[in-house]
Design a protein around this motif. Structure first.
Motif, PDB file in Angstrom:
ATOM      1  N   LYS A  59       0.824  -1.210   0.000  1.00  0.00           N
ATOM      2  CA  LYS A  59       0.000   0.000   0.000  1.00  0.00           C
ATOM      3  C   LYS A  59       0.858   1.260   0.000  1.00  0.00           C
ATOM      4  O   LYS A  59       0.655   2.177  -0.788  1.00  0.00           O
ATOM      5  N   CYS A 150     -11.985   1.427  17.304  1.00  0.00           N
ATOM      6  CA  CYS A 150     -11.065   0.354  16.957  1.00  0.00           C
ATOM      7  C   CYS A 150     -10.660  -0.499  18.152  1.00  0.00           C
ATOM      8  O   CYS A 150     -10.792  -1.715  18.112  1.00  0.00           O
ATOM      9  N   TRP A 182      -3.039 -14.538  17.619  1.00  0.00           N
ATOM     10  CA  TRP A 182      -4.412 -14.679  18.133  1.00  0.00           C
ATOM     11  C   TRP A 182      -5.260 -13.491  17.648  1.00  0.00           C
ATOM     12  O   TRP A 182      -5.077 -12.367  18.107  1.00  0.00           O
ATOM     13  N   GLY A 188      -1.166  -9.453   6.555  1.00  0.00           N
ATOM     14  CA  GLY A 188      -1.860  -8.311   5.963  1.00  0.00           C
ATOM     15  C   GLY A 188      -1.764  -7.049   6.798  1.00  0.00           C
ATOM     16  O   GLY A 188      -1.672  -5.952   6.255  1.00  0.00           O
ATOM     17  N   SER A 215      -6.945 -17.353   7.324  1.00  0.00           N
ATOM     18  CA  SER A 215      -6.339 -16.166   6.718  1.00  0.00           C
ATOM     19  C   SER A 215      -5.048 -16.532   6.008  1.00  0.00           C
ATOM     20  O   SER A 215      -4.553 -17.663   6.124  1.00  0.00           O
ATOM     21  N   LEU A 227     -11.786 -21.199  15.518  1.00  0.00           N
ATOM     22  CA  LEU A 227     -12.892 -21.148  16.481  1.00  0.00           C
ATOM     23  C   LEU A 227     -14.029 -20.253  15.969  1.00  0.00           C
ATOM     24  O   LEU A 227     -13.853 -19.474  15.034  1.00  0.00           O
ATOM     25  N   TYR A 306      -6.331  -6.665  17.399  1.00  0.00           N
ATOM     26  CA  TYR A 306      -7.639  -6.158  17.784  1.00  0.00           C
ATOM     27  C   TYR A 306      -8.803  -6.927  17.171  1.00  0.00           C
ATOM     28  O   TYR A 306      -9.949  -6.711  17.546  1.00  0.00           O
ATOM     29  N   MET A 308      -9.892  -9.794  17.671  1.00  0.00           N
ATOM     30  CA  MET A 308     -10.659 -10.655  18.582  1.00  0.00           C
ATOM     31  C   MET A 308     -11.521  -9.881  19.573  1.00  0.00           C
ATOM     32  O   MET A 308     -12.254 -10.485  20.350  1.00  0.00           O
ATOM     33  N   PHE A 582      -6.072  -2.640   1.349  1.00  0.00           N
ATOM     34  CA  PHE A 582      -6.656  -1.377   1.804  1.00  0.00           C
ATOM     35  C   PHE A 582      -6.243  -1.185   3.250  1.00  0.00           C
ATOM     36  O   PHE A 582      -5.848  -2.124   3.929  1.00  0.00           O
ATOM     37  N   LEU A 583      -6.391   0.030   3.732  1.00  0.00           N
ATOM     38  CA  LEU A 583      -6.210   0.263   5.154  1.00  0.00           C
ATOM     39  C   LEU A 583      -7.493   0.892   5.665  1.00  0.00           C
ATOM     40  O   LEU A 583      -7.724   2.061   5.437  1.00  0.00           O
TER      41      LEU A 583
END
Ligand SMILES: Nc1nc2c(c(=O)[nH]1)N[C@H]1C(S)=C(S)[C@@H](COP(=O)(O)OP(=O)(O)OC[C@H]3O[C@@H](n4cnc5c(=O)[nH]c(N)nc54)[C@H](O)[C@@H]3O)O[C@H]1N2
Ligand SMILES: Nc1nc2c(c(=O)[nH]1)N[C@H]1C(S)=C(S)[C@@H](COP(=O)(O)OP(=O)(O)OC[C@H]3O[C@@H](n4cnc5c(=O)[nH]c(N)nc54)[C@H](O)[C@@H]3O)O[C@H]1N2
Ligand code: SF4
Ligand SMILES: [Mo]
Length: 698
Positions: A59, A150, A182, A188, A215, A227, A306, A308, A582-583
């Protein structure tokens, strides 16, 4: 010294300028921009910076395409058509600033809290993100914004457990023997952590990925634990159960450096692996094996992200995971422990930068950015205060990124809402503005950055002059302050002066100037001997502060608000994690990156697709009672059965039928931290063969 080096060959002048990546990414890369005859031609990673290692993501390697994008906003613009039509005419800065200041002053005279700033981390810079803007709104007496969209569930969990946003130094993951990734698609979204994890893997470490989605990162780990969304606390409690019954505990560490062990032990013993396997939808043996690996491998490290904590029990889940390293004494080793965010380690001088002392004596109300959909539609009331009459948006694109976008759009479409948007591009949000003000990009302004993924401060020098008539956010708020007649001297501080104020004497500014970054003096193994920044100085399994708020003092599993299996009409759980190129919604309008992503997709397991007669690539309608959006199905085993993955976050106007994934997400908030629950969302999906569906604008 403004440059790294200069080549002056007659008329051709080439120089390299050190900077920082501004994006909301844990990596905060150190940049080197090549400038030829005043034009930025190339952006590269600084090879001298340990974490960047000379490498940038796809990016930001294309950053000049963003700065010199043909659709960059070059002048202030005033609305010339109906609200939301996206029709604007260019006006002078003088006219725009004069009119905006007059409108805000008129509202402020009656009810300053009717004005709301709305910003997030479009740039993470301390100057362009949280300095002059805050001073301006504090002086104005505007409503305060609770910036929760976020990370605030996880952040609150860290504060209550470890005492702050603190953890392992990312570089030491390279020496770990077991790495649990986790809720993070690190390839990414945290590439420079992944490089250290790869190094560990080459040296024999075992990598485990815990993620409902298979992923790109899961592909590269030794094991993937898929899970159900929102069940991480159950898994963490079952791991504790196994650590206890097999005595894989560090009793000395627990006795000296933790609080509430006996009560946590009791809680964890209620979670045998069989119970968690049921809740998480995974084989019981997978839990036992993970516990054995975690309990017997040293050093063992956990990289949480973040992803999870975007569910009802997200805060508790992070608390449960954050207890694990203290149970095994993993913190004793510099390559053991965990990392979610390192940002609490920086000695940022926020009060100096933001000047909360400028606020009126009666502290203005606070509005949660994650419920902006409801709050823009709320009438005045004693509980809420005045109706929102003006909103100033910068560093954020709420119409695309905030949950329950049907409501958000309705709010921004209000004829009686005065909206100002500071932007680089005419985003979905800018379409609803009364004024759009053109902002500089990172190549055009000063800034200084902390990081949430490493422990270096990075300075950003402007590489080129502002494009068009763009002005930095700080400059725009300085200009508005002058129009409002604010005479407090802090409104005259330049962007460069603000850079110096951000860390004061706590960081060597001369070093920032000479090498572009400065490494904080953080111990290699910060909690080897306890010393957690909690009130007790210990890792708080039991949080007296949470208990005092009437909450559970111990971490527990809280099931999702929208629990799979509880709705016949909406049987599928949907998560909407970031797309790699993308971000958030940034870069969606950069053609070369959009071409890689292709089009908005929903990943579906073959069984779920077949049951609905949905073929790969088909246009589908994803819906629940909040709304619906269109996208293309990707039939793939990246999705687990019963869970669909709507990769984010497309600009609505570049998606199908002007919609995106947030049409279906909810405004319900997490257990801790008042954060959104984007991944706690039930939907149904159907094939969509209407002519409207073919009307894709992408
Ligand atoms: N390329 C890219 N990089 C980014 C971003 C981006 O949009 N694109 N966004 C940036 C931002 S704003 C942030 S906050 C950070 C971090 O952003 P995060 O939201 O942490 O994003 P990811 O690291 O992609 O990882 C999220 C992963 O969590 C998984 N997940 C979803 N629900 C659950 C769950 O209930 N449990 C578990 N264990 N996993 C779950 C998803 O499938 C996904 O693979 O990344 C930043 N970096
Ligand atoms: N469904 C779903 N929704 C999500 C998420 C998800 O995983 N799923 N992720 C959530 C998360 S983690 C986050 S952090 C939020 C992010 O949401 P936002 O913070 O809104 O992030 P972006 O979409 O990247 O929008 C940032 C905007 O700031 C602008 N900008 C950048 N730099 C500057 C500057 O210097 N000046 C000005 N004036 N503007 C600038 C960019 O052009 C861009 O349009 O989205 C959330 N929304
Ligand atoms: S990896 Fe993150 S910090 Fe580094 S250049 Fe890319 S977006 Fe910026
Ligand atoms: Mo984020």
């Amino acid at each position: 010294m403004t440059t790294t080096f200069v080549v002056n060959d007659g008329a051709f002048v080439s120089r390299s300028v050190r900077g920082a990546c501004p994006h909301d990414c844990p990596d905060t890369c150190a940049l080197i921009t090549t400038v030829e005859n005043g034009v930025a031609t190339r952006v590269q990673g600084n090879p001298d910076h340990l974490h960047t290692g000379g490498v940038l993501c796809a990016k930001v390697s294309k950053y000049t395409k963003r700065t010199y994008h043909p659709e960059r906003l070059l002048t202030p613009m005033k609305r010339s058509g109906p609200k939301g039509s996206g029709q604007f005419t260019p006006v002078s800065w003088d006219e725009a600033l004069g009119d905006i200041a007059a409108r805000l002053a008129a509202i402020a005279q009656r009810a300053p809290e009717a004005i709301l700033p709305y910003s997030y981390a479009g740039t993470m810079g301390m100057v362009q993100g949280e300095s002059m803007d805050r001073r301006f709104f504090h002086q104005l007496g505007a409503s305060q914004l609770d910036r929760t969209i976020c990370a605030s569930a996880g952040a609150e969990a860290l504060v209550q457990t470890l005492g702050g946003k603190v953890g392992m130094k990312v570089e030491f993951f390279a020496e770990s023997k077991l790495i649990i990734i986790w809720g993070s698609n690190s390839i990414g979204s945290n590439l420079h952590f992944w490089r250290f994890a790869q190094q560990a893997k080459r040296d024999g470490a075992r990598l485990v990925c815990i993620d409902p989605r298979k992923s790109e990162t899961a592909d590269k780990c030794h094991e993937h634990i898929a899970l159900r969304p929102g069940t991480d606390a159950a898994l963490a409690l079952a791991l504790m159960h196994e650590l206890i019954v097999n005595n894989w505990l560090d009793h000395d560490y627990i006795a000296r450096h933790t609080l509430g062990w006996e009560t946590l032990r009791e809680r964890a013993l209620q979670w045998p692996p069989e119970r968690a396997a049921e809740v998480c939808g995974i084989p019981v043996e997978q839990i036992r094996q993970l516990a054995r690996d975690y309990g017997t491998t040293k050093p063992a490290a956990i990289r949480l992200n973040y992803g999870m904590q975007r569910v009802r029990g997200g805060g508790n889940a992070v608390r449960a995971v954050a207890c694990l390293p203290a149970l095994t004494g993993a913190w004793r080793h510099r390559a053991g422990g965990m990392l979610l965010s390192s940002s609490g380690q920086f000695p940022a001088q926020r009060a100096v930068l933001q000047r909360p002392d400028l606020m009126p004596a009666k502290t203005p109300r606070t509005i949660n950015m994650s419920t902006i959909g409801d709050d823009l539609l709320r009438e005045a009331s004693p509980a809420f205060g005045p109706k929102v009459e003006a909103i100033v948006v910068y560093n954020s694109n709420p119409v695309a990124v905030a949950p329950d976008s049907g409501k958000v759009v309705q709010g921004f479409a209000r004829e009686d809402l005065f909206t100002v948007v500071l932007e680089h591009f005419q985003t979905d949000t800018a379409d609803y503005a009364d004024y759009i003000l053109p902002a500089t990009t990172q190549l055009e302004h000063w800034d200084v950055h902390l990081s949430y993924g490493h422990t270096d401060v990075v300075l950003n020098r402007p590489a080129v002059a502002p494009v068009g008539q763009a002005r930095s956010n700080a400059q725009i708020f300085r200009d508005l302050a002058a129009r409002m007649g604010y005479t407090e001297p802090c409104f005259a501080d330049s962007d460069e002066a603000l850079c110096r104020q951000a860390f004061g004497d706590a960081v060597d500014y001369a070093l920032l100037e000479s090498q572009g970054f400065a490494t904080l003096a953080v111990p290699d193994a910060p909690f080897a001997e306890g010393h957690f920044p909690t009130p007790s100085g210990k890792c708080e399994f039991f949080s007296a502060r949470l208990a005092a708020q009437g909450l559970d003092g111990l971490p527990d599993h809280l099931s999702n608000y929208e629990l799979a299996g509880t709705s016949a009409r909406h049987p599928l759980a949907m998560i909407s994690p970031p797309a790699r190129n993308f971000l958030n919604s940034t870069f969606v309008n950069v053609q070369s990156l959009r071409d890689i992503e292709g089009r908005p997709v929903l990943e579906m397991h073959p069984d779920d697709a077949e049951a609905r007669g949905i073929a790969n690539d088909a246009v589908v309608r994803v819906f629940n009672d909040r709304g619906s959006y269109l996208c293309h199905a990707t039939v793939s085993r990246r999705a687990r059965p019963g869970v669909v993955n709507g990769l984010g976050i497309w600009w609505r106007k570049l998606g199908l039928n002007g919609t995106n994934v947030n049409e279906v997400t909810s405004q319900a908030l997490t257990d801790l931290g008042r954060a959104p629950t984007f991944y706690d969302c039930l939907v149904e999906v159907e094939a969509c063969n209407t002519p409207a569906a073919a009307h894709a604008t992408a």
